[in-house]
Design a protein around this motif. Structure first.
Motif, short mmCIF file in Angstrom:
data_model
loop_
_atom_site.label_atom_id
_atom_site.label_comp_id
_atom_site.label_asym_id
_atom_site.label_seq_id
_atom_site.Cartn_x
_atom_site.Cartn_y
_atom_site.Cartn_z
N ASP A 72 61.04 26.36 -15.02
CA ASP A 72 62.07 25.42 -14.61
C ASP A 72 61.58 24.78 -13.33
O ASP A 72 61.19 25.48 -12.38
CB ASP A 72 63.40 26.14 -14.39
CG ASP A 72 64.00 26.62 -15.70
OD1 ASP A 72 63.82 25.92 -16.72
OD2 ASP A 72 64.64 27.69 -15.72
N TRP A 73 61.60 23.45 -13.28
CA TRP A 73 61.02 22.73 -12.16
C TRP A 73 61.80 21.45 -11.93
O TRP A 73 62.63 21.04 -12.75
CB TRP A 73 59.54 22.45 -12.45
CG TRP A 73 58.74 21.93 -11.30
CD1 TRP A 73 58.10 20.73 -11.24
CD2 TRP A 73 58.48 22.58 -10.05
NE1 TRP A 73 57.46 20.60 -10.03
CE2 TRP A 73 57.68 21.72 -9.28
CE3 TRP A 73 58.88 23.79 -9.50
CZ2 TRP A 73 57.26 22.03 -7.99
CZ3 TRP A 73 58.45 24.11 -8.21
CH2 TRP A 73 57.65 23.24 -7.47
N LEU A 74 61.52 20.79 -10.82
CA LEU A 74 62.16 19.53 -10.50
C LEU A 74 61.52 18.39 -11.30
O LEU A 74 60.35 18.46 -11.63
CB LEU A 74 62.04 19.26 -9.00
CG LEU A 74 60.64 19.44 -8.38
CD1 LEU A 74 59.98 18.13 -8.12
CD2 LEU A 74 60.77 20.24 -7.10
N LYS A 75 62.32 17.37 -11.61
CA LYS A 75 61.76 16.19 -12.30
C LYS A 75 60.74 15.52 -11.39
O LYS A 75 59.60 15.29 -11.78
CB LYS A 75 62.86 15.17 -12.61
CG LYS A 75 63.55 15.34 -13.90
CD LYS A 75 64.48 14.15 -14.11
CE LYS A 75 65.48 14.46 -15.18
NZ LYS A 75 66.48 13.39 -15.30
N ILE A 76 61.19 15.15 -10.20
CA ILE A 76 60.33 14.56 -9.19
C ILE A 76 60.78 15.06 -7.82
O ILE A 76 61.88 15.59 -7.69
CB ILE A 76 60.35 13.01 -9.21
CG1 ILE A 76 61.76 12.47 -8.97
CG2 ILE A 76 59.76 12.46 -10.50
CD1 ILE A 76 61.83 10.95 -8.83
N GLY A 77 59.92 14.90 -6.82
CA GLY A 77 60.30 15.34 -5.49
C GLY A 77 59.22 15.00 -4.48
O GLY A 77 58.21 14.36 -4.81
N PHE A 78 59.45 15.46 -3.26
CA PHE A 78 58.47 15.22 -2.19
C PHE A 78 58.63 16.27 -1.10
O PHE A 78 59.64 16.97 -1.03
CB PHE A 78 58.63 13.82 -1.59
CG PHE A 78 59.87 13.65 -0.75
CD1 PHE A 78 59.82 13.84 0.62
CD2 PHE A 78 61.08 13.31 -1.33
CE1 PHE A 78 60.97 13.70 1.40
CE2 PHE A 78 62.23 13.16 -0.56
CZ PHE A 78 62.17 13.37 0.80
N SER A 79 57.61 16.35 -0.27
CA SER A 79 57.66 17.23 0.89
C SER A 79 56.97 16.54 2.06
O SER A 79 55.81 16.16 1.95
CB SER A 79 56.96 18.56 0.58
OG SER A 79 57.06 19.41 1.72
N PRO A 80 57.70 16.35 3.17
CA PRO A 80 57.09 15.73 4.36
C PRO A 80 56.28 16.76 5.13
O PRO A 80 56.78 17.41 6.04
CB PRO A 80 58.30 15.23 5.16
CG PRO A 80 59.41 16.17 4.77
CD PRO A 80 59.13 16.61 3.36
N ARG A 81 55.05 16.95 4.72
CA ARG A 81 54.19 17.96 5.35
C ARG A 81 53.54 17.38 6.61
O ARG A 81 53.55 16.17 6.82
CB ARG A 81 53.14 18.43 4.35
CG ARG A 81 53.79 18.95 3.06
CD ARG A 81 53.02 20.07 2.47
NE ARG A 81 53.56 20.46 1.18
CZ ARG A 81 54.42 21.44 0.98
NH1 ARG A 81 54.87 22.14 1.99
NH2 ARG A 81 54.82 21.75 -0.23
N LYS A 82 52.94 18.25 7.40
CA LYS A 82 52.34 17.83 8.67
C LYS A 82 51.24 16.78 8.46
O LYS A 82 51.23 15.75 9.11
CB LYS A 82 51.77 19.05 9.38
CG LYS A 82 51.41 18.80 10.82
CD LYS A 82 51.05 20.07 11.53
CE LYS A 82 51.90 20.16 12.77
NZ LYS A 82 52.00 21.46 13.36
#
Length: 136
Positions: A72-82
């Motif tokens: 089970d996972w997200l359709k789309i997404g993001f992460s504001p990494r360093k």
């Protein structure tokens, strides 16, 4: 039906706003809020935290063609990494090669697209990629 695999990164009830507001880089905070709007428009799903550092939209069950395992996972997404903003668009980069070529400054990894800021990319092209990934 394949075996459902247990993965570490799961949807949580943590606050998306608290997470974004804790990002020290002001530009990444602004870009994050713009990405939330773009991704909510594409998926019609509200932003939710996945694990401690991913903002995700929607839920989908993926099945590995190689192992038959499902997650089970997200359709789309993001992460504001360093280092950069990691975009999880769940698209085939080869299939979208022409479009990605028009995106602007970016890098790709296994299943991820990396950008430094939204100013570095063509927003219309990014919107198309986001829409494509949200159709899964």
């Amino acid at each position: 039906m394949g075996k459902l695999a247990e993965i570490k990164t799961k949807e949580t009830t943590s606050s998306v706003d608290e997470f974004i507001n804790a990002v020290s880089d002001e530009q990444k905070r602004k870009d994050s809020y713009q990405l939330i709007k773009l991704m909510e428009n594409a998926t019609k799903d509200k932003a939710k935290m996945w694990g401690s550092s991913i903002v995700g939209f929607g839920n989908v069950r993926y099945k590995s063609p190689k192992t038959n395992r499902e997650v089970d996972w997200l359709k789309i997404g993001f992460s504001p990494r360093k280092a950069s903003i990691s975009l999880y668009l769940n698209i085939n980069f080869k299939t979208h090669e022409a479009l990605i070529g028009k995106l602007g400054k970016h890098k790709t990894g296994v299943g991820c697209l990396y950008i430094n800021t939204l100013e570095d990319v063509n927003i219309k092209v990014l919107e198309e990629l986001i829409k494509s990934g949200s159709k899964k």
